[in-house]
Design an enzyme around this catalytic site. Structure first.
Site, PDB file in Angstrom:
ATOM      1  N   LYS A  24       0.803  -1.030   0.050  1.00  0.00           N
ATOM      2  CA  LYS A  24       0.059  -0.105  -0.061  1.00  0.00           C
ATOM      3  C   LYS A  24       0.952   1.311  -0.055  1.00  0.00           C
ATOM      4  CE  LYS A  24      -2.061  -1.065   3.957  1.00  0.00           C
ATOM      5  NZ  LYS A  24      -1.670  -2.193   4.149  1.00  0.00           N
ATOM      6  N   ARG A 138      11.876  -5.641   4.853  1.00  0.00           N
ATOM      7  CA  ARG A 138      11.762  -3.992   4.292  1.00  0.00           C
ATOM      8  C   ARG A 138      12.564  -3.370   5.119  1.00  0.00           C
ATOM      9  NH1 ARG A 138       5.000  -3.233   5.007  1.00  0.00           N
ATOM     10  NH2 ARG A 138       5.057  -3.079   7.283  1.00  0.00           N
ATOM     11  N   ARG A 171      14.549  -0.240  10.253  1.00  0.00           N
ATOM     12  CA  ARG A 171      13.507  -1.165  10.152  1.00  0.00           C
ATOM     13  C   ARG A 171      12.296  -0.920  11.233  1.00  0.00           C
ATOM     14  NH1 ARG A 171      15.622  -5.807   6.637  1.00  0.00           N
ATOM     15  NH2 ARG A 171      17.699  -4.964   6.158  1.00  0.00           N
TER      16      ARG A 171
END
Ligand code: AMP
Length: 227
Positions: A24, A138, A171
């Site tokens: 998203k 990620r 992170r």
């Protein structure tokens, strides 16, 4: 610019739906740049509140790191205030809001009061199994917030942000396997019920979020581009 190269002048408001790790935020960045829309990511707003070190931030940190949802009342007032900023003049992309039926009802009422229309609701559909791999890799630039992934979207030069050249990255504290499992459960229990809510309004489009980033962007742009 539109897909056919004309200047986009209309106002557009849309919601991006999908479980954590569906992409998203990445697609919201593409849309925000293409149509000069404000990206309203409630997760980013909450992380900024946590980083501020305020007493409210400390409470939010606990809720988020446990993988639970923050209260509807707080989220609704956050969005109500944010929608009034001048950067929403062209419209906005809601990323992470609404997440519950009461939030969706409140958004409806807010849009009604402000004379705004909700134009698109886009669901990025991704298998739960793929999400853990996506989320665990990620990271983002600590300076400008640009998002990356160890495997799917590494920086072009090792350890240097493509966007701003910084070399410090971070992170998310809630991207651990246990918390991700809880966030996914919250998505299925509290947020997925919103899909029929928007389908009944004729606004929902479901896209394959398993495709690579550029293919998903093309599909998203095809949904929202004025013809
Ligand atoms: P996200 O970055 O969208 O994955 O959000 C990270 C965390 O922030 C979530 O796991 C929730 O704890 C909290 N959060 C973000 N948006 C909302 C919302 N609309 N309602 C409740 N909690 C939220």
């Amino acid at each position: 610019m539109t897909a056919c190269g004309q200047q986009y002048t209309g106002r557009m408001n849309l919601i991006l739906f999908g479980p954590p790790g569906a992409g998203k935020g990445t697609q919201a960045d593409v849309l925000a740049a293409r149509f000069s829309l404000a990206k309203l990511s409630t997760g980013d707003m909450l992380r900024a509140a946590v980083a501020s070190g305020s007493p409210l931030g400390a409470t939010l940190k606990e809720v988020m790191e446990a993988g639970n949802l923050v209260s509807d009342a707080l989220m609704i007032s956050l969005i109500r205030e944010r929608l009034r900023h001048s950067d929403c003049a062209n419209g906005c992309i809601l990323d992470g809001f609404p997440r519950t039926i009461p939030q969706a009802d409140a958004l409806d009422a807010m849009f009604g009061q402000e004379g705004l229309a909700l134009d698109h609701v886009i669901e990025l559909k991704v298998d739960d199994a793929a999400l853990v791999a996506r989320i665990s890799g990620r990271f983002s630039c600590a300076e400008c917030g640009a998002g990356y992934h160890d495997v799917f979207k590494p920086t072009r030069a090792p350890n240097l942000c493509d966007a701003c050249g910084a070399s410090t990255f971070k992170r998310r504290a809630d991207d651990t396997p246990d918390t991700v499992a809880k966030r996914l459960a919250a998505y299925h229990a509290q947020t997925a019920p919103l899909l029929p809510y928007y389908a009944a309004k004729g606004l929902l489009r479901t896209l394959d979020g398993m495709a690579d980033i550029d293919a998903v962007s093309a599909a998203v742009l095809a949904v929202v581009s004025p013809s």
